[in-house]
Design a protein around this motif. Sequence first.
Motif, PDB file in Angstrom:
ATOM      1  N   ASP A  88       2.941   8.189   1.688  1.00 15.16           N
ATOM      2  CA  ASP A  88       1.509   8.517   1.672  1.00 15.16           C
ATOM      3  C   ASP A  88       0.716   7.453   0.939  1.00 15.16           C
ATOM      4  N   ASP A 143      -1.943   8.029  -0.947  1.00 16.12           N
ATOM      5  CA  ASP A 143      -2.664   8.511  -2.133  1.00 16.12           C
ATOM      6  C   ASP A 143      -1.820   8.432  -3.409  1.00 16.12           C
ATOM      7  N   GLN A 202       0.896   9.834  -4.089  1.00 20.19           N
ATOM      8  CA  GLN A 202       1.660  11.027  -4.456  1.00 20.19           C
ATOM      9  C   GLN A 202       3.154  10.765  -4.303  1.00 20.19           C
ATOM     10  N   ARG A 226      -2.821  13.372  -6.583  1.00 19.09           N
ATOM     11  CA  ARG A 226      -3.473  12.347  -5.779  1.00 19.09           C
ATOM     12  C   ARG A 226      -4.160  11.337  -6.678  1.00 19.09           C
TER      13      ARG A 226
END
Length: 334
Positions: A94, A96, A98, A200
């Motif tokens: 991902d 973001d 994470q 995030r």
Amino acid sequence: MPPVLSLVVPVYNEERNIHAFLTAATRALEAIGESFEIVFVDDGSKDGSLGLLVAATTTDARVRVVSFARNFGKETALAAGLAHASGDAVIPIDCDLQHPPELVAQMVAEWRKGADMVLAVRSSRSEESWPRRTASGLYYRVLRWLTSVDIPAHAGDFRLISRKVVDVLNQMPERHRFMKGIYAWPGFKTATIEFQAAQRNDGGGSKWGFFKLWRFALDGIFSFSTMPLKVWTYVGLLCAAGSFVYLLITIIQVLWFGVDVPGYASVLSVLLFFNGLSIISNGIQGEYLARIFEEVKGRPLYVVGGRWGFENNKRLEAVGGAHAQAQADTDSAA
Ligand code: UDP
Ligand code: MG
């Protein structure tokens, strides 16, 4: 020469995260010491994400970008990423932050030891509420029981996938992409490492509401099991047998004991109950019918708006699979 590692990064409205992600990912990958590429798939972002990504391809030759003509969803973005990645091992991650990029080193170590799939499993879900954790645990137990595929519970998209498995995944052209099931379907040797999911990077929330989760759960079942479709034969048989026995009992009661036939309320509740059952069974057939309809249209999975950074990429032409082919067709038609 294709790189050893490919990161595949779906991006939807992540302009605030791209810079931080690129910095962290490049640092983590350089520390491993293998050649690598980072394949971003811009999933029709409405903010400045695409501009930032394209700019990154001009300053770093290891960055590649595929952009979609509109938003097709994360699963489809991953499919495009897998089709465009040329590494010997591919790691969806991902944007973001994470998924900590530092973990890739551990994944690569497991891969070197012979695993074809290295799952990053969340070690605790303490950030989620108790009912949600219980529901998800229960759900995966049911799913594993319903399907022949061994779908691990707490693993998401963050994992390392060897070229062998990627080539199989690229040949799975289905439109309903329940990724946990799709990843598990080819089989091969799987290893796991544990990690703690981070917040995030930009402090934004998850885009998953209750209804979306519910649809996701059903999608898993309908995409990987035909049990819900077949169970109605037995439900029907059971109901028919039950009502036949009930009929006999009623006849005996009336003929032998002269009991009045009990009235309206029982008739109505039985009627409503069985109408409910048949509507549910129709609905379930509808779920499968809709899936057949969507598959049978045979549209390409996604429409590419542009590609950057792929000039020297020799393996792109060789990427197999039905949707890669469909993709090439769409491109040439355009
Ligand atoms: N994403 C995407 N298309 C979408 C929604 C999300 O490509 O329609 C990307 C997003 O940019 C991020 C990843 O998928 O890199 C995970 O999204 P998000 O953080 O919203 O999901 P969660 O962390 O809750 O699973
Ligand atoms: Mg996220």
